[in-house]
Design a protein around this motif. Structure first.
Motif: not given
Length: 220
Positions: A108-114, A137-155
């Motif tokens: 999860f962190w291996a994908l969410m962090f990037p 696949f479920r973890n795949f989608l959620f990791a990307i969503f969570a990571g992008r959410f943090v990125r776009f929130l900071v932005l």
């Protein structure tokens, strides 16, 4: 240089025109296209939407995050069907093994962090890695969503605080101080993870009977 500037100006005008046509769905479509093998100025789009309509900031962030997650599915399928050969062609063996180890430790962190990091992070390599190393696949989608959410929130917060011109400065700062910024984002992610784990631990505490007596103690 003038020709390049003219091309960029026309491209920017086209993107802004597309935003007017798509309306509120524009941020989702651009984020989807950016993840689906097409390079799009997703940070610029998110920043523009948020700056022009700050009342819907969380909506735009969520839609962009969802678009990025769903748009990554075609690349996930390519990696899943193509296997290790697809990934090995893109990166050196040493890096392949390093990414493999990171997914073995915590996929999860291996994908969410990037996913949290802005360009020039080669995020699509990690998407392929998630498929090759058989991430759920479920973890795949959620990791990307969570990571992008943090990125776009900071932005979004930076844009509302400093203005839309912060996008160029942020990109330059990341290229020159990527270790410092990555560490700051990682700390934020760890804090959120620890909070979630603490709440989960409280919920899993020893159950009590309806009378309020701890069920772990026997009654003599």
């Amino acid at each position: 240089m003038k020709k390049i500037g003219h091309i960029l100006a026309k491209y920017t005008a086209w993107v802004l025109g597309l935003m007017q046509v798509l309306g509120v769905w524009g941020v989702f479509v651009i984020a989807f296209a950016d993840s689906a093998l097409l390079g799009m100025p997703v940070d610029f789009i998110v920043a523009t939407y948020v700056y022009q309509d700050r009342g819907r900031m969380l909506l735009y962030i969520a839609m962009a995050s969802l678009g990025s997650a769903i748009g990554s599915i075609p690349l996930y399928l390519i990696g899943y069907l193509g296997g290790e050969k697809v990934l090995r062609k893109r990166i050196p063996e040493e890096r392949f093994l390093k990414i493999h180890r990171s997914f073995e430790r915590n996929e999860f962190w291996a994908l969410m962090f990037p996913a949290m990091l802005p360009p020039p992070t080669p995020f699509k390599v990690f998407v392929l890695g998630a498929a090759v190393f058989e991430m759920k696949f479920r973890n795949f989608l959620f990791a990307i969503f969570a990571g992008r959410f943090v990125r776009f929130l900071v932005l979004a917060v930076l844009v509302l605080w400093f203005g839309p011109q912060i996008i160029n400065h942020f990109g330059g700062a990341f290229r020159h101080h990527w270790m410092l910024l990555s560490g700051a984002i990682l700390e934020l992610g760890l804090v959120l993870w620890l909070l979630a784990r603490t709440r989960k631990s409280k919920k899993n505490a020893a159950p009590r009977s309806e009378s309020g007596v701890d069920t772990q103690h026997s009654v003599n």
